[in-house]
Design a protein around this motif. Structure first.
Motif, mmCIF file in Angstrom:
data_model
loop_
_atom_site.group_PDB
_atom_site.id
_atom_site.type_symbol
_atom_site.label_atom_id
_atom_site.label_comp_id
_atom_site.label_asym_id
_atom_site.label_seq_id
_atom_site.Cartn_x
_atom_site.Cartn_y
_atom_site.Cartn_z
ATOM 1 N N GLN A 155 -9.482 -13.941 -3.252
ATOM 2 C CA GLN A 155 -8.401 -14.184 -4.211
ATOM 3 C C GLN A 155 -8.445 -15.559 -4.841
ATOM 4 O O GLN A 155 -8.208 -15.686 -6.050
ATOM 5 N N SER A 156 -8.719 -16.595 -4.065
ATOM 6 C CA SER A 156 -8.671 -17.929 -4.660
ATOM 7 C C SER A 156 -9.723 -18.082 -5.753
ATOM 8 O O SER A 156 -9.472 -18.736 -6.769
ATOM 9 N N MET A 157 -10.888 -17.464 -5.576
ATOM 10 C CA MET A 157 -11.898 -17.522 -6.625
ATOM 11 C C MET A 157 -11.419 -16.807 -7.888
ATOM 12 O O MET A 157 -11.597 -17.297 -9.003
ATOM 13 N N VAL A 158 -10.771 -15.666 -7.712
ATOM 14 C CA VAL A 158 -10.249 -14.923 -8.858
ATOM 15 C C VAL A 158 -9.138 -15.723 -9.556
ATOM 16 O O VAL A 158 -9.077 -15.765 -10.782
ATOM 17 N N VAL A 159 -8.303 -16.379 -8.780
ATOM 18 C CA VAL A 159 -7.247 -17.222 -9.364
ATOM 19 C C VAL A 159 -7.870 -18.309 -10.239
ATOM 20 O O VAL A 159 -7.413 -18.560 -11.359
ATOM 21 N N LEU A 160 -8.931 -18.937 -9.739
ATOM 22 C CA LEU A 160 -9.614 -19.974 -10.528
ATOM 23 C C LEU A 160 -10.177 -19.394 -11.815
ATOM 24 O O LEU A 160 -10.084 -20.016 -12.877
ATOM 25 N N LEU A 161 -10.760 -18.206 -11.724
ATOM 26 C CA LEU A 161 -11.340 -17.586 -12.912
ATOM 27 C C LEU A 161 -10.275 -17.146 -13.909
ATOM 28 O O LEU A 161 -10.480 -17.248 -15.122
#
Length: 173
Positions: free
Chosen positions: A42-48
């Protein structure tokens, strides 16, 4: 701006926010079950979401995701749902998606790749602030830092680097 163009723009924004919330929900299901905080994408998707869509869209998608979960859709990690999730040990991290998505959108606008990388890292680390503060109330601050931050640092660096690579590839293409 003509009324039709404004309406089309709003519909496009809403559609993209809905798509972003769906991506966030899917990334929640890619999880390593750890306690008290699972490791997800999730945190990677939030950044993207913030880095690619901008601060407003990233914030809207993260907010929509949280609303979907609170309303009972099984979008949280391991298919969890309902308002009780936002009273549990992971609530601070979930709330941290909001400032992280916004910061990723704001801090990745400079042209240099290293500036984008630092912006994504700052956004990623900002997600941990409410997460640790909230988790500390459940397990104590020392254990929260160990189990809710230090344990996640290697994955945080990797996910931030992957988000930067995707952001760079999309912006070049």
């Amino acid at each position: 701006m003509p009324q039709g163009s404004l309406r089309a723009g709003r519909l496009r924004f809403a559609g993209l926010a809905l798509l972003g919330s769906a991506l966030l929900a899917a990334s929640a299901q890619v999880a390593l079950p750890m306690w008290p905080v699972p490791a997800t994408l999730q945190s990677m998707v939030v950044l993207l979401l913030g880095g690619l869509g901008g601060a407003r869209l990233g914030l809207a998608a993260a907010g929509l995701y949280l609303a979907e979960g609170v309303l009972g859709l099984p979008v949280f990690a391991a298919g969890a749902a309902g308002p009780a999730v936002l009273a549990g040990p992971t609530a601070g991290y979930l709330i941290g998606f909001l400032p992280a998505a916004w910061l990723a959108g704001v801090l990745t606008r400079p042209a240099g790749w290293w500036q984008r990388g630092l912006g994504l890292l700052a956004a990623h680390l900002a997600l941990f602030v409410p997460g640790l503060l909230w988790l500390g109330g459940f397990v104590g601050m020392e254990r929260a830092v160990m189990a809710g931050f230090l344990l996640f640092l290697p994955a945080t660096v990797i996910k931030t680097a992957l988000a930067l690579a995707v952001l760079q590839a999309v912006r070049r293409g």
